[in-house]
Design a protein around this motif. Structure first.
Motif, PDB file in Angstrom:
ATOM      1  N   TYR A   1       0.816  -1.206   0.000  1.00 16.81           N
ATOM      2  CA  TYR A   1       0.000   0.000   0.000  1.00 16.81           C
ATOM      3  C   TYR A   1       0.856   1.264   0.000  1.00 16.81           C
ATOM      4  O   TYR A   1       0.604   2.190  -0.766  1.00 16.81           O
ATOM      5  CB  TYR A   1      -0.939   0.011   1.212  1.00 16.81           C
ATOM      6  N   GLY A   2       1.852   1.286   0.838  1.00 17.95           N
ATOM      7  CA  GLY A   2       2.684   2.481   0.965  1.00 17.95           C
ATOM      8  C   GLY A   2       3.384   2.861  -0.325  1.00 17.95           C
ATOM      9  O   GLY A   2       3.370   4.023  -0.736  1.00 17.95           O
ATOM     10  N   VAL A   3       3.976   1.893  -0.979  1.00 16.45           N
ATOM     11  CA  VAL A   3       4.688   2.195  -2.230  1.00 16.45           C
ATOM     12  C   VAL A   3       3.706   2.636  -3.308  1.00 16.45           C
ATOM     13  O   VAL A   3       3.982   3.581  -4.055  1.00 16.45           O
ATOM     14  CB  VAL A   3       5.537   0.988  -2.676  1.00 16.45           C
ATOM     15  N   ASN A   4       2.540   1.973  -3.385  1.00 12.49           N
ATOM     16  CA  ASN A   4       1.534   2.394  -4.371  1.00 12.49           C
ATOM     17  C   ASN A   4       1.048   3.812  -4.109  1.00 12.49           C
ATOM     18  O   ASN A   4       0.859   4.598  -5.038  1.00 12.49           O
ATOM     19  CB  ASN A   4       0.354   1.423  -4.378  1.00 12.49           C
ATOM     20  N   MET A   5       0.849   4.169  -2.856  1.00 17.51           N
ATOM     21  CA  MET A   5       0.389   5.525  -2.533  1.00 17.51           C
ATOM     22  C   MET A   5       1.490   6.555  -2.778  1.00 17.51           C
ATOM     23  O   MET A   5       1.214   7.660  -3.237  1.00 17.51           O
ATOM     24  CB  MET A   5      -0.098   5.605  -1.085  1.00 17.51           C
ATOM     25  N   LEU A   6       2.712   6.201  -2.496  1.00 16.52           N
ATOM     26  CA  LEU A   6       3.828   7.105  -2.780  1.00 16.52           C
ATOM     27  C   LEU A   6       3.924   7.389  -4.276  1.00 16.52           C
ATOM     28  O   LEU A   6       4.078   8.542  -4.695  1.00 16.52           O
ATOM     29  CB  LEU A   6       5.133   6.520  -2.245  1.00 16.52           C
ATOM     30  N   LEU A   7       3.810   6.358  -5.061  1.00 18.55           N
ATOM     31  CA  LEU A   7       3.813   6.552  -6.516  1.00 18.55           C
ATOM     32  C   LEU A   7       2.612   7.376  -6.970  1.00 18.55           C
ATOM     33  O   LEU A   7       2.735   8.234  -7.850  1.00 18.55           O
ATOM     34  CB  LEU A   7       3.819   5.199  -7.232  1.00 18.55           C
ATOM     35  N   ALA A   8       1.454   7.136  -6.371  1.00 23.31           N
ATOM     36  CA  ALA A   8       0.245   7.883  -6.737  1.00 23.31           C
ATOM     37  C   ALA A   8       0.384   9.361  -6.389  1.00 23.31           C
ATOM     38  O   ALA A   8      -0.109  10.215  -7.127  1.00 23.31           O
ATOM     39  CB  ALA A   8      -0.977   7.289  -6.053  1.00 23.31           C
ATOM     40  N   LEU A   9       1.038   9.670  -5.270  1.00 19.29           N
ATOM     41  CA  LEU A   9       1.241  11.074  -4.896  1.00 19.29           C
ATOM     42  C   LEU A   9       2.014  11.845  -5.960  1.00 19.29           C
ATOM     43  O   LEU A   9       1.857  13.054  -6.098  1.00 19.29           O
ATOM     44  CB  LEU A   9       1.991  11.167  -3.565  1.00 19.29           C
ATOM     45  N   ILE A  10       2.831  11.140  -6.690  1.00 18.13           N
ATOM     46  CA  ILE A  10       3.619  11.761  -7.761  1.00 18.13           C
ATOM     47  C   ILE A  10       2.868  11.703  -9.088  1.00 18.13           C
ATOM     48  O   ILE A  10       2.739  12.703  -9.795  1.00 18.13           O
ATOM     49  CB  ILE A  10       4.985  11.054  -7.892  1.00 18.13           C
ATOM     50  N   ARG A  11       2.345  10.542  -9.430  1.00 17.10           N
ATOM     51  CA  ARG A  11       1.800  10.317 -10.762  1.00 17.10           C
ATOM     52  C   ARG A  11       0.409  10.912 -10.986  1.00 17.10           C
ATOM     53  O   ARG A  11       0.110  11.403 -12.075  1.00 17.10           O
ATOM     54  CB  ARG A  11       1.769   8.821 -11.051  1.00 17.10           C
ATOM     55  N   VAL A  12      -0.467  10.846  -9.985  1.00 12.38           N
ATOM     56  CA  VAL A  12      -1.857  11.286 -10.185  1.00 12.38           C
ATOM     57  C   VAL A  12      -1.949  12.797 -10.414  1.00 12.38           C
ATOM     58  O   VAL A  12      -2.579  13.228 -11.382  1.00 12.38           O
ATOM     59  CB  VAL A  12      -2.762  10.805  -9.039  1.00 12.38           C
ATOM     60  N   PRO A  13      -1.337  13.643  -9.557  1.00 13.35           N
ATOM     61  CA  PRO A  13      -1.407  15.086  -9.850  1.00 13.35           C
ATOM     62  C   PRO A  13      -0.816  15.447 -11.217  1.00 13.35           C
ATOM     63  O   PRO A  13      -1.344  16.304 -11.921  1.00 13.35           O
ATOM     64  CB  PRO A  13      -0.617  15.725  -8.723  1.00 13.35           C
ATOM     65  N   ARG A  14       0.237  14.748 -11.601  1.00  5.10           N
ATOM     66  CA  ARG A  14       0.834  14.991 -12.921  1.00  5.10           C
ATOM     67  C   ARG A  14      -0.131  14.606 -14.040  1.00  5.10           C
ATOM     68  O   ARG A  14      -0.285  15.336 -15.020  1.00  5.10           O
ATOM     69  CB  ARG A  14       2.141  14.209 -13.058  1.00  5.10           C
ATOM     70  N   ALA A  15      -0.810  13.473 -13.891  1.00  6.52           N
ATOM     71  CA  ALA A  15      -1.784  13.043 -14.901  1.00  6.52           C
ATOM     72  C   ALA A  15      -2.951  14.013 -14.997  1.00  6.52           C
ATOM     73  O   ALA A  15      -3.436  14.319 -16.091  1.00  6.52           O
ATOM     74  CB  ALA A  15      -2.279  11.630 -14.582  1.00  6.52           C
ATOM     75  N   ILE A  16      -3.407  14.514 -13.851  1.00  9.54           N
ATOM     76  CA  ILE A  16      -4.502  15.484 -13.846  1.00  9.54           C
ATOM     77  C   ILE A  16      -4.065  16.775 -14.525  1.00  9.54           C
ATOM     78  O   ILE A  16      -4.797  17.337 -15.355  1.00  9.54           O
ATOM     79  CB  ILE A  16      -4.995  15.744 -12.408  1.00  9.54           C
ATOM     80  N   LEU A  17      -2.871  17.251 -14.209  1.00 10.81           N
ATOM     81  CA  LEU A  17      -2.352  18.467 -14.860  1.00 10.81           C
ATOM     82  C   LEU A  17      -2.280  18.300 -16.375  1.00 10.81           C
ATOM     83  O   LEU A  17      -2.667  19.192 -17.125  1.00 10.81           O
ATOM     84  CB  LEU A  17      -0.968  18.792 -14.321  1.00 10.81           C
ATOM     85  N   GLU A  18      -1.770  17.172 -16.814  1.00  9.76           N
ATOM     86  CA  GLU A  18      -1.677  16.916 -18.262  1.00  9.76           C
ATOM     87  C   GLU A  18      -3.058  16.868 -18.905  1.00  9.76           C
ATOM     88  O   GLU A  18      -3.247  17.359 -20.008  1.00  9.76           O
ATOM     89  CB  GLU A  18      -0.921  15.625 -18.522  1.00  9.76           C
ATOM     90  N   ALA A  19      -4.036  16.295 -18.203  1.00  6.78           N
ATOM     91  CA  ALA A  19      -5.376  16.178 -18.768  1.00  6.78           C
ATOM     92  C   ALA A  19      -6.056  17.525 -18.920  1.00  6.78           C
ATOM     93  O   ALA A  19      -6.790  17.736 -19.894  1.00  6.78           O
ATOM     94  CB  ALA A  19      -6.239  15.271 -17.882  1.00  6.78           C
ATOM     95  N   VAL A  20      -5.833  18.450 -18.005  1.00  8.20           N
ATOM     96  CA  VAL A  20      -6.520  19.747 -18.092  1.00  8.20           C
ATOM     97  C   VAL A  20      -5.725  20.780 -18.883  1.00  8.20           C
ATOM     98  O   VAL A  20      -6.261  21.824 -19.216  1.00  8.20           O
ATOM     99  CB  VAL A  20      -6.865  20.316 -16.684  1.00  8.20           C
ATOM    100  N   ARG A  21      -4.483  20.514 -19.188  1.00 10.41           N
ATOM    101  CA  ARG A  21      -3.650  21.465 -19.935  1.00 10.41           C
ATOM    102  C   ARG A  21      -3.759  21.278 -21.444  1.00 10.41           C
ATOM    103  O   ARG A  21      -3.288  22.095 -22.180  1.00 10.41           O
ATOM    104  CB  ARG A  21      -2.176  21.341 -19.540  1.00 10.41           C
ATOM    105  N   GLU A  22      -4.361  20.194 -21.881  1.00  7.75           N
ATOM    106  CA  GLU A  22      -4.433  19.930 -23.321  1.00  7.75           C
ATOM    107  C   GLU A  22      -5.421  20.812 -24.025  1.00  7.75           C
ATOM    108  O   GLU A  22      -6.289  21.390 -23.525  1.00  7.75           O
ATOM    109  CB  GLU A  22      -4.787  18.462 -23.564  1.00  7.75           C
TER     110      GLU A  22
END
Length: 147
Positions: A126-147
């Motif tokens: 759980y911890g490693v998945n959440m750590l990765l999500a803390l980095i990847r999810v905000p980046r994915a959201i930013l990319e989705a709304v910047r297009e």
């Protein structure tokens, strides 16, 4: 950005309009195999229980999240997109796996070993998945709304 054990919350400043931002989020959710359950003029929500998405690729940024809500707000003069994502099902699955690790460790070397196995299993799964999500999810959201 806030995070409790099974939530990821944050916001993104939008440069465009809310319709194009929500279209981008809807596209992101589709690419992440998340089922949109509601879309309004200023919000979008998904509900994707863990058992429904067991066979989707596990390298996706939002794979651990089973429910989420995105909404826009322009009350402060700046258009913001807020999000609240929940990973409760993933956390419960990892707790179950940690419980199994506890019993294997306890059978192997006793209570202390069982606790160590359980802690390691939970932090790893759980911890490693959440750590990765803390980095990847905000980046994915930013990319989705910047297009």
């Amino acid at each position: 950005m806030g995070n409790i054990l099974w939530h990821l919350r944050g916001s993104v400043t939008l440069n465009g309009n809310q319709d194009s931002a929500l279209d981008g989020i809807e596209g992101l959710l589709g690419a992440q195999y998340k089922t949109v359950i509601e879309r309004g003029s200023d919000h979008i929500s998904f509900d994707d229980p863990l058992w429904r998405s067991m066979f989707v690729p596990n390298w996706l940024a939002m794979v651990m999240y089973d429910r989420g809500h995105f909404w826009t707000d322009n009350s402060q003069g700046t258009l913001l997109l807020y999000y609240d994502l929940r990973s409760l099902h993933g956390m419960l699955f990892c707790m179950f796996a940690a419980g199994l690790a506890f019993f294997f460790g306890m059978a192997d070397q006793g209570l202390q070993s069982g606790l160590a196995y359980a802690a390691f299993a939970f932090v790893w799964l759980y911890g490693v998945n959440m750590l990765l999500a803390l980095i990847r999810v905000p980046r994915a959201i930013l990319e989705a709304v910047r297009e």
